[in-house]
Design an enzyme around this catalytic site. Structure first.
Site, PDB file in Angstrom:
ATOM      1  N   MET A  46      10.196 -37.135 -44.930  1.00  0.00           N
ATOM      2  CA  MET A  46      11.199 -36.339 -44.980  1.00  0.00           C
ATOM      3  C   MET A  46      12.402 -36.776 -43.844  1.00  0.00           C
ATOM      4  SD  MET A  46      10.096 -32.874 -46.837  1.00  0.00           S
ATOM      5  CE  MET A  46       9.848 -32.119 -45.056  1.00  0.00           C
ATOM      6  N   LEU A  49      11.455 -38.916 -38.063  1.00  0.00           N
ATOM      7  CA  LEU A  49      10.241 -40.069 -38.018  1.00  0.00           C
ATOM      8  C   LEU A  49       9.935 -39.980 -36.567  1.00  0.00           C
ATOM      9  CD1 LEU A  49      11.818 -42.805 -40.263  1.00  0.00           C
ATOM     10  CD2 LEU A  49      10.299 -40.966 -40.525  1.00  0.00           C
ATOM     11  N   HIS A  50       8.586 -40.355 -36.378  1.00  0.00           N
ATOM     12  CA  HIS A  50       7.871 -40.629 -34.902  1.00  0.00           C
ATOM     13  C   HIS A  50       6.914 -41.617 -35.080  1.00  0.00           C
ATOM     14  CE1 HIS A  50       4.527 -38.399 -37.132  1.00  0.00           C
ATOM     15  NE2 HIS A  50       5.349 -37.477 -37.294  1.00  0.00           N
ATOM     16  N   HIS A  53       4.536 -42.139 -38.311  1.00  0.00           N
ATOM     17  CA  HIS A  53       5.508 -42.830 -39.516  1.00  0.00           C
ATOM     18  C   HIS A  53       5.584 -44.187 -39.164  1.00  0.00           C
ATOM     19  CE1 HIS A  53       7.223 -38.697 -39.736  1.00  0.00           C
ATOM     20  NE2 HIS A  53       6.826 -38.993 -40.850  1.00  0.00           N
ATOM     21  N   GLY A 166       0.610 -40.134 -44.432  1.00  0.00           N
ATOM     22  CA  GLY A 166       0.091 -39.781 -43.308  1.00  0.00           C
ATOM     23  C   GLY A 166      -1.172 -38.919 -43.560  1.00  0.00           C
TER      24      GLY A 166
END
Length: 167
Positions: A46, A49-50, A53, A166
């Protein structure tokens, strides 16, 4: 240019990662990869992002010949309209991270591209046998139905060999 040309047989000019926004173009890209017998890894997101991801994407890129990532804030999984409005959206920042980790194609559709008004009003119903009513599901009625709805729709479009989620 070389990644998409090599993996999908589609020539692009000076593009390493492509961002597409329509289902028809996504289907065209997937079909080209399938014709070339390329394995497709898929990471549905969605956005916002981090590093978590990024680690999923790196794995998808290393285990497949082409990597697709979707960025779609799915309204059907929000039971609180204010939460949907507040959800962070920054496609440029997300795209920068994805390009750095080697994504080939980003699918970033609008809500109107993914759902017609009837689909938004008549929610998808999946029987979780009660699992959707405990823990987080108890606090977010309909959330898991919305997740299953969009993941199912994305899987039908991308037809990945492998998908990455995740924890």
């Amino acid at each position: 240019m070389y990644l998409c040309t090599l993996f999908c047989g589609i020539a692009y000019t000076n593009i390493i990662m492509q961002i597409i926004t329509t289902k028809s173009e996504l289907i065209r890209q997937v079909a080209a990869c399938i014709r070339q017998n390329k394995t497709i890894g898929f990471v549905p997101t969605m956005g916002a992002l981090h590093e978590g991801h990024a680690s999923l994407v790196r794995r998808a890129c290393s285990e497949n010949e082409i990597c697709f990532v979707s960025i779609f804030v799915n309204p059907t999984q929000f039971n609180n309209a204010e939460d949907l409005i507040k959800y962070p959206r920054n496609l440029a920042k997300d795209a920068q991270l994805l390009e750095q980790v080697g994504v080939d194609i980003v699918f970033a559709p609008t809500t109107e591209e993914m759902y017609n008004s009837q689909e938004l009003n008549e929610r998808f119903a999946f029987d979780f046998n009660g699992l959707d009513a405990v823990m987080e599901g108890a606090m977010r009625p309909g959330h898991f139905n919305g997740v299953v709805q969009i993941v199912s729709r994305l899987f039908h479009l991308v037809t990945p060999n492998k998908a990455y989620f995740g924890e």
